[in-house]
Every structure is written in structure tokens, then in C-alpha cells.
Design a protein around this motif. Sequence first.
Motif, PDB file in Angstrom:
ATOM      1  N   UNK A 233      62.086  20.945 -19.749  1.00  0.00           N
ATOM      2  CA  UNK A 233      62.329  21.892 -18.669  1.00  0.00           C
ATOM      3  C   UNK A 233      63.284  22.966 -19.174  1.00  0.00           C
ATOM      4  N   UNK A 234      62.768  24.143 -19.441  1.00  0.00           N
ATOM      5  CA  UNK A 234      63.603  25.251 -19.894  1.00  0.00           C
ATOM      6  C   UNK A 234      63.354  26.414 -18.941  1.00  0.00           C
ATOM      7  N   UNK A 235      64.414  26.945 -18.367  1.00  0.00           N
ATOM      8  CA  UNK A 235      64.262  27.982 -17.350  1.00  0.00           C
ATOM      9  C   UNK A 235      63.636  29.258 -17.906  1.00  0.00           C
ATOM     10  N   UNK A 236      63.781  29.534 -19.186  1.00  0.00           N
ATOM     11  CA  UNK A 236      63.195  30.736 -19.773  1.00  0.00           C
ATOM     12  C   UNK A 236      61.675  30.673 -19.813  1.00  0.00           C
ATOM     13  N   UNK A 237      61.134  29.476 -19.712  1.00  0.00           N
ATOM     14  CA  UNK A 237      59.687  29.314 -19.766  1.00  0.00           C
ATOM     15  C   UNK A 237      59.024  29.518 -18.403  1.00  0.00           C
ATOM     16  N   UNK A 238      59.805  29.820 -17.379  1.00  0.00           N
ATOM     17  CA  UNK A 238      59.258  29.953 -16.035  1.00  0.00           C
ATOM     18  C   UNK A 238      58.323  31.155 -15.964  1.00  0.00           C
ATOM     19  N   UNK A 239      57.341  31.033 -15.093  1.00  0.00           N
ATOM     20  CA  UNK A 239      56.441  32.155 -14.861  1.00  0.00           C
ATOM     21  C   UNK A 239      57.201  33.250 -14.122  1.00  0.00           C
ATOM     22  N   UNK A 240      56.628  34.420 -14.122  1.00  0.00           N
ATOM     23  CA  UNK A 240      57.239  35.521 -13.384  1.00  0.00           C
ATOM     24  C   UNK A 240      57.277  35.157 -11.906  1.00  0.00           C
TER      25      UNK A 240
ATOM     26  N   UNK B 154      66.950  31.534  -7.607  1.00  0.00           N
ATOM     27  CA  UNK B 154      65.956  30.488  -7.846  1.00  0.00           C
ATOM     28  C   UNK B 154      66.364  29.616  -9.026  1.00  0.00           C
ATOM     29  N   UNK B 155      66.835  30.220 -10.117  1.00  0.00           N
ATOM     30  CA  UNK B 155      67.261  29.458 -11.282  1.00  0.00           C
ATOM     31  C   UNK B 155      68.475  28.604 -10.953  1.00  0.00           C
ATOM     32  N   UNK B 156      69.432  29.160 -10.176  1.00  0.00           N
ATOM     33  CA  UNK B 156      70.600  28.369  -9.770  1.00  0.00           C
ATOM     34  C   UNK B 156      70.178  27.172  -8.924  1.00  0.00           C
ATOM     35  N   UNK B 157      69.247  27.404  -8.008  1.00  0.00           N
ATOM     36  CA  UNK B 157      68.766  26.324  -7.149  1.00  0.00           C
ATOM     37  C   UNK B 157      68.086  25.236  -7.979  1.00  0.00           C
ATOM     38  N   UNK B 158      67.250  25.641  -8.924  1.00  0.00           N
ATOM     39  CA  UNK B 158      66.566  24.656  -9.778  1.00  0.00           C
ATOM     40  C   UNK B 158      67.571  23.893 -10.642  1.00  0.00           C
ATOM     41  N   UNK B 159      68.570  24.606 -11.148  1.00  0.00           N
ATOM     42  CA  UNK B 159      69.597  23.942 -11.955  1.00  0.00           C
ATOM     43  C   UNK B 159      70.366  22.929 -11.104  1.00  0.00           C
ATOM     44  N   UNK B 160      70.746  23.331  -9.894  1.00  0.00           N
ATOM     45  CA  UNK B 160      71.474  22.417  -9.011  1.00  0.00           C
ATOM     46  C   UNK B 160      70.618  21.191  -8.686  1.00  0.00           C
ATOM     47  N   UNK B 161      69.343  21.387  -8.410  1.00  0.00           N
ATOM     48  CA  UNK B 161      68.444  20.264  -8.121  1.00  0.00           C
ATOM     49  C   UNK B 161      68.351  19.328  -9.322  1.00  0.00           C
ATOM     50  N   UNK B 162      68.268  19.907 -10.528  1.00  0.00           N
ATOM     51  CA  UNK B 162      68.190  19.084 -11.739  1.00  0.00           C
ATOM     52  C   UNK B 162      69.476  18.298 -11.942  1.00  0.00           C
ATOM     53  N   UNK B 163      70.619  18.936 -11.724  1.00  0.00           N
ATOM     54  CA  UNK B 163      71.905  18.259 -11.874  1.00  0.00           C
ATOM     55  C   UNK B 163      72.021  17.111 -10.868  1.00  0.00           C
ATOM     56  N   UNK B 164      71.594  17.344  -9.630  1.00  0.00           N
ATOM     57  CA  UNK B 164      71.643  16.291  -8.615  1.00  0.00           C
ATOM     58  C   UNK B 164      70.733  15.124  -8.982  1.00  0.00           C
ATOM     59  N   UNK B 165      69.539  15.420  -9.518  1.00  0.00           N
ATOM     60  CA  UNK B 165      68.632  14.342  -9.957  1.00  0.00           C
ATOM     61  C   UNK B 165      69.269  13.524 -11.072  1.00  0.00           C
ATOM     62  N   UNK B 166      69.917  14.216 -12.015  1.00  0.00           N
ATOM     63  CA  UNK B 166      70.552  13.518 -13.135  1.00  0.00           C
ATOM     64  C   UNK B 166      71.711  12.655 -12.639  1.00  0.00           C
ATOM     65  N   UNK B 167      72.511  13.163 -11.696  1.00  0.00           N
ATOM     66  CA  UNK B 167      73.617  12.383 -11.134  1.00  0.00           C
ATOM     67  C   UNK B 167      73.103  11.163 -10.394  1.00  0.00           C
ATOM     68  N   UNK B 168      72.030  11.315  -9.624  1.00  0.00           N
ATOM     69  CA  UNK B 168      71.447  10.196  -8.890  1.00  0.00           C
ATOM     70  C   UNK B 168      70.928   9.141  -9.866  1.00  0.00           C
ATOM     71  N   UNK B 169      70.279   9.601 -10.933  1.00  0.00           N
ATOM     72  CA  UNK B 169      69.765   8.671 -11.935  1.00  0.00           C
ATOM     73  C   UNK B 169      70.915   7.912 -12.596  1.00  0.00           C
ATOM     74  N   UNK B 170      71.995   8.627 -12.930  1.00  0.00           N
ATOM     75  CA  UNK B 170      73.156   7.987 -13.562  1.00  0.00           C
ATOM     76  C   UNK B 170      73.794   6.973 -12.624  1.00  0.00           C
ATOM     77  N   UNK B 171      73.879   7.315 -11.349  1.00  0.00           N
ATOM     78  CA  UNK B 171      74.450   6.403 -10.349  1.00  0.00           C
ATOM     79  C   UNK B 171      73.600   5.136 -10.235  1.00  0.00           C
ATOM     80  N   UNK B 172      72.282   5.312 -10.199  1.00  0.00           N
ATOM     81  CA  UNK B 172      71.368   4.171 -10.135  1.00  0.00           C
ATOM     82  C   UNK B 172      71.521   3.280 -11.368  1.00  0.00           C
ATOM     83  N   UNK B 173      71.667   3.911 -12.523  1.00  0.00           N
ATOM     84  CA  UNK B 173      71.835   3.170 -13.779  1.00  0.00           C
ATOM     85  C   UNK B 173      73.129   2.366 -13.764  1.00  0.00           C
TER      86      UNK B 173
END
Length: 137
Positions: A11-18, A28-47
Motif C-alpha cells: 500500500x503506497x499512497x503515490x500509487x493511487x489513481x487520480x 483523502x491521503x490523511x484519512x487513509x493513513x489514519x485508517x491504516x494506523x488504526x488497523x495496525x494498532x488494533x492488530x497489535x492490540x489483538x496480538x
Amino acid sequence: MVDYSVWDHIEVSDDEDETHPNIDTASLFRWRHQARVERMEQFQKEKEELDKGCRECKRKIAECQKKMKELELAEPERGKGELEKLQAEAQQLKNEEKSWENKLEELRKKEKNMPWNVDTLSKDGFSKVGLVFPEIP
């Protein structure tokens, strides 16, 4: 033979379509980054929760086995009822341990299949940030 399949899911933000002109690309990029960070935190918490549960189960098994040995040494004839009870508890705990280990294995597989992103592509091997050097007289 080198396996390049790990590079297929990045997942690289530079590869996004126009994006549509009415959409603020930076937001949009900030929102996607925040969503990714939240997913990673949730995964770490589950682990961490699974690791904690597995360690707790192993601790209970060790305690149960210790009690069984003490009971066998102290009263080999009179403590048979309690010994059987402890053996049943130990078997139940071993089954629970297998369940925790299966969950951990599923989590490892899930982690391996997760797409890479800017935060997970590489890790610092060495960083000079925060190092304090002694003063030279």
C-alpha cells in the motif's frame, strides 16, 4: 530462486489513481493513513491480548503440574481424588493452550498476508537520533 511475491501487496499512497476534482487529495491521503494506523494498532492490540492469554494459560498449567507433584509426594494414597481432579484440570488447560496456540498461528498467517505500507517496508537498523556523546575537553 528468489520469491518476489512479497512485493505484490504494497500500500503506497503515490500509487493511487487520480482522484475526482471535488475531492481534496491531501485530506483523502490523511484519512487513509489514519485508517491504516488504526488497523495496525488494533492488530497489535489483538496480538498482545493473545500473547497475554497464552502466557497466562502456560502459567496455570505450570501451577497445576506443581500442585500435582506436591500432592503425589506428600500423600500418595489419600490424595487420589484431588490428584484425579488436578489431572482433569491439567488436561483441560492443555486443550485451552492448544486453542491459544492455534489462534496465535492464525494471527501470524494474517500478519504475513497483510499488505506492506510505508510504515512496515523497512525498520531502522541503526539510528543516531537521541545519542548523547561525551564532551571532548
